[in-house]
Structure formats: C-alpha cells, structure tokens
Design a protein around this motif. Structure first.
Motif, PDB file in Angstrom:
ATOM      1  N   HIS A  57      24.474 -23.260  31.463  1.00  0.00           N
ATOM      2  CA  HIS A  57      23.759 -23.737  30.489  1.00  0.00           C
ATOM      3  C   HIS A  57      23.428 -25.178  29.623  1.00  0.00           C
ATOM      4  O   HIS A  57      23.738 -25.412  29.107  1.00  0.00           O
ATOM      5  CB  HIS A  57      24.409 -22.665  28.754  1.00  0.00           C
ATOM      6  N   VAL A  58      24.733 -25.469  30.257  1.00  0.00           N
ATOM      7  CA  VAL A  58      25.105 -27.144  30.309  1.00  0.00           C
ATOM      8  C   VAL A  58      24.253 -28.263  30.957  1.00  0.00           C
ATOM      9  O   VAL A  58      24.068 -28.455  31.330  1.00  0.00           O
ATOM     10  CB  VAL A  58      27.026 -27.971  30.607  1.00  0.00           C
ATOM     11  N   LYS A  59      23.374 -28.878  30.418  1.00  0.00           N
ATOM     12  CA  LYS A  59      22.165 -30.154  29.994  1.00  0.00           C
ATOM     13  C   LYS A  59      23.561 -31.308  30.269  1.00  0.00           C
ATOM     14  O   LYS A  59      23.874 -32.116  29.469  1.00  0.00           O
ATOM     15  CB  LYS A  59      21.100 -29.848  29.559  1.00  0.00           C
ATOM     16  N   VAL A  60      22.993 -32.241  31.015  1.00  0.00           N
ATOM     17  CA  VAL A  60      23.279 -33.628  31.295  1.00  0.00           C
ATOM     18  C   VAL A  60      22.453 -35.007  30.730  1.00  0.00           C
ATOM     19  O   VAL A  60      21.319 -34.433  31.101  1.00  0.00           O
ATOM     20  CB  VAL A  60      23.658 -33.811  32.602  1.00  0.00           C
ATOM     21  N   PHE A  61      22.693 -35.238  29.908  1.00  0.00           N
ATOM     22  CA  PHE A  61      22.016 -36.209  29.391  1.00  0.00           C
ATOM     23  C   PHE A  61      22.507 -37.652  29.462  1.00  0.00           C
ATOM     24  O   PHE A  61      23.468 -38.078  29.533  1.00  0.00           O
ATOM     25  CB  PHE A  61      21.143 -35.819  27.912  1.00  0.00           C
TER      26      PHE A  61
END
Length: 452
Positions: A57-61
């Motif tokens: 659930h961790v999105k890298v921006f």
C-alpha cells in the motif's frame, strides 16, 4: 547544505552530483547521488510497493525527501545531465562502462543533443544560474603593431585589416529517413534507424553494402521468429557472427533514450505509464508513418535500384545468370531503369520522367562522377530462389561475400562464386546496387532533405 556522501546510500558523491543538484522548488539544498535518483525513478513506476509488514500500500512519489517539493517534472532532467556529463568529462574510454559507451555513440544525434540542451536550459532557469553557451571558434589574435599619437591616435590613412570570420564547429545531424528501411521500420530500434540512415546517406559504397547486410539480417531474424519483434541485443549477437568483415555492428538500445522520452512526457504533465497506446492509437501511428514515407518518397525520389542482399544455397541449383555492361559514370544512372532483352545480350536504359529527380540532383544535369565506360555486372536471369528474395533483372552485382566486384567481369564474378563453393561454403552472399551512382544519389538526396 552540501553532502560529501549520499545521505541515502552513504556512497561518495561525485562532482557531477554537485554540478547538477536536485531542482527543488523550495531550494532546500538537499541532494543525493545519481544511483539513488535512478532507483527513485524506477520505484515510482510501480503502482504499489511492498511494505515491511507484507502489505502493498506504499506508493513512491517523486518528491524531495527533505522538503517534499514535487520533483516529478525535473528529476529526470537532473539524471539526464549527470549521465551525459559523466561521459563527456571522462578522460578516456577505459573509464566508461558498456552503457556509457553506448551513450557516447549517440551523443551527436539530434534527439540526444536537443534533449541535453533543453535540460541545461531548464536547469539554469530553475536554479537561477546563467547558461554557459560557448561555441568553439577560432580566436583572432592581433599581431600588428603601429605607432599612434596618444592624443590624436593613428593617422587616418592607416586601416586595420578585418579579423577573419569565426569558424564554428558544425557536425551534420543525421535525421531518420523512413524510406530507406525496406519496410522494416517496426523491427528496428530508433538507434538502428538512425544508424542505417547514416550509412545509406554517407556517399560510400562500403557503407551501402553494410547497411544492406544489416537490413537483410533484421528481415531474416524477424521472419524466422514468426514475425515477432526481436530485441536489439538478440539481433546484435546473431549478426556479429555473420558480418565478420564489418567494422561496425548493430547499435544496442541505450536506456538514455528512454530517459529522454520520460523527461519529455514529464514536461507535458502526464505519466507515460498511464498513457499506454491502444491498438487504435498504434494503428493511427502506423498510418501516419506510412503517409510520411509516401510524402518523402514523392518529394524526394529514391533510386530505382536500392542496395540489398540475398543468400543463395549451393545445395540448390544456381539459377542466377549475369551479363556485362558499362556504366556511363553519372548519378542519373541510379534513377534510370535497366531493361534486359530476351536474349540477355541487349540492355536498354530508360531515363526517368520525374521532375523531382532534378531537385535531388540540384539541377546539375546528369552529374558526372566517374569516367564513362566503367565495367559492371548486371543480373540477366533471376531464377526461383533469388526472385523470392527480391532480386530483379537489371540489379547491379557489387559484392560477393562482402568482397567488392567493382570493375570486374561476369566471368570473374562466377570464378569467385565457384571458389566459395569449392572452399566448402554452404551459401554465398550477394550484394546488389551498393554502387557509386546509388551512393552519390542517396547522399545528394539526404543533403536536399536536410535543407531548411
């Protein structure tokens, strides 16, 4: 804020990392190494990232780790400049990795040069620095001495010579020409298309023969793989063992070009990952590409005999027959159709009626490049095997197994073919139309297309 070591991976920071810092909107001064920038960009392409507890659930921006400023539009330019300068500033090729050598081979292409120039301009604007645009010119040094009055100056009868005009270092930029790929556009990478275009428009017969060989092996590999598009690396490996006399092989695809495309997409404000072409979109691109080819072909005609390569197996009956003919030494010959009589003794040359041929030849008449009477060998009879590979009556035989047969007779040609058979070769490779008139015609055509 200046780090001697990367604050993320703790590896040593290099000078290029300081020369091209992150273009942070808040100018917080945070910076990290080139490898970490590459890893951040790669991670951002994934929709989700697996967390330590196993949840995805961790999105890298693409944001600054320090002040959270958005870097999505500029970070690829930063990486692009660091990669480019690492190659440009290298003292020797021994210091470069394989990927950097690939980048060095395409640095002078129009796309790469424009991308680097644009990235430098945007970086200078974002960081508030002045862009150093210094052209390499010859310096003029005044070496003339003259006495002059301190009050009145030199006498008016004395005139200083004008300094010479500065000479700028210019390199011809090769632009992709889709009419030269024999319909193999889909199976060629962009670097390969540029490379073939460069070979075809060089004006050298040896380069024409090499380009014809490369296109032949691309077609052979493509159709032997059930029309699937083979990777550039796979084609490179398959061609290396075949083109032993070639000084250059296929250009591998550089990831630097993918980075350029991603940077351009970021400038336009959308993520390439979420704008994949649909089948309809790909079809429109193909139609547009075909329309462009037709337009170029109509405005700038190609020679009627283009370079090509075939392979004939000695296991089959050798059906090709050849006749001797003389070239008149003109470039117009490349646009003139050669018709072979039924008795294979008479040859009729039909000049073109297309007025645009004169545009390619720049109104210079037939353009004499050699003395008339040069010997050459024509195909007088094709046969089944050669005909399936595109051989036509009137094609000019120029190479046998990569060896030039310029100014040789048909008897000498057959001696070379028989010699190859006696050596135990299973096949013989014949190159057609890689001759002086075609080379000069394609070079002049390229120059006319390049004119503004």
């Amino acid at each position: 804020m200046k780090f001697e070591d990367c604050p993320i991976c703790l590896s040593e920071m290099h000078q290029i990392d300081f020369d091209h810092p992150l273009q942070c909107a808040r100018h917080c001064g945070y910076n990290f190494c080139k490898n970490c920038i590459q890893s951040l960009i790669s991670s951002s392409k994934d929709d989700y990232m697996e967390a330590s507890d196993g949840n995805c659930h961790v999105k890298v921006f693409l944001t600054c780790p320090n002040c959270r400023s958005d870097l999505s539009e500029t970070i690829r330019d930063t990486l692009l400049l660091r990669k480019a300068d690492a190659v440009i500033n290298a003292s020797s090729e021994e210091e470069l990795t394989e990927s950097q050598l690939l980048l060095k081979s395409i640095l002078n292409t129009a796309k790469v040069r424009n991308a680097i120039s644009n990235a430098r301009r945007l970086e200078a604007k974002a960081l508030g620095t002045e862009l150093d645009e210094v052209d390499e010119i010859e310096e003029f040094t005044e070496e003339i001495g003259v006495e002059a009055d301190l009050i009145n100056g030199v006498h008016r009868s004395f005139h200083l010579p004008r300094p010479p005009s500065p000479t700028f270092c210019k390199k011809k930029v090769v632009k992709e020409d889709p009419t030269l790929f024999a319909g193999l556009d889909y199976f060629l990478s962009q670097e390969e298309r540029l490379y073939v275009t460069e070979l075809m428009s060089s004006g050298e017969t040896a380069n024409l023969a090499e380009a014809a060989q490369l296109l032949f092996f691309v077609a052979k590999d493509a159709f032997s793989n059930n029309n699937k598009k083979a990777s550039t690396l796979e084609r490179s490996e398959s061609c290396k063992s075949r083109i032993q006399n070639s000084k250059r092989s296929f250009v591998k695809k550089s990831s630097f070009l993918d980075l350029i495309d991603e940077a351009e997409d970021a400038h336009q404000g959308f993520d390439k990952k979420h704008s994949k072409s649909t089948t309809a979109g790909q079809r429109r691109e193909q139609i547009q590409s075909m329309a462009r080819q037709v337009q170029i072909q109509n405005e700038f005609p190609i020679p009627v005999r283009m370079p090509k390569v075939i392979e004939i197996s000695f296991a089959e009956k050798f059906e090709l027959q050849f006749i001797d003919y003389e070239w008149d030494g003109t470039v117009m010959d490349a646009y003139s159709k050669l018709s072979i009589g039924f008795n294979r003794k008479s040859v009729r040359q039909k000049r073109p009626n297309n007025k645009r041929v004169r545009l390619v030849l720049d109104g210079d008449g037939d353009v004499q490049v050699e003395m008339p009477g040069q010997k050459r060998i024509l195909v007088g009879h094709v046969g089944h095997s050669a005909g399936k590979q595109g051989t036509m009556l009137g094609d000019v035989v120029t190479h046998v197994n990569g060896i030039s047969v310029a100014n040789k007779s048909s008897t000498e040609l057959m001696d070379l073919i028989n010699e190859s058979k006696q050596k135990g070769d299973a096949i013989v490779m014949l190159t057609f139309n890689a001759e002086r008139s075609v080379a000069e015609a394609l070079k002049r055509r390229s120059d006319v297309i390049a004119e503004p």
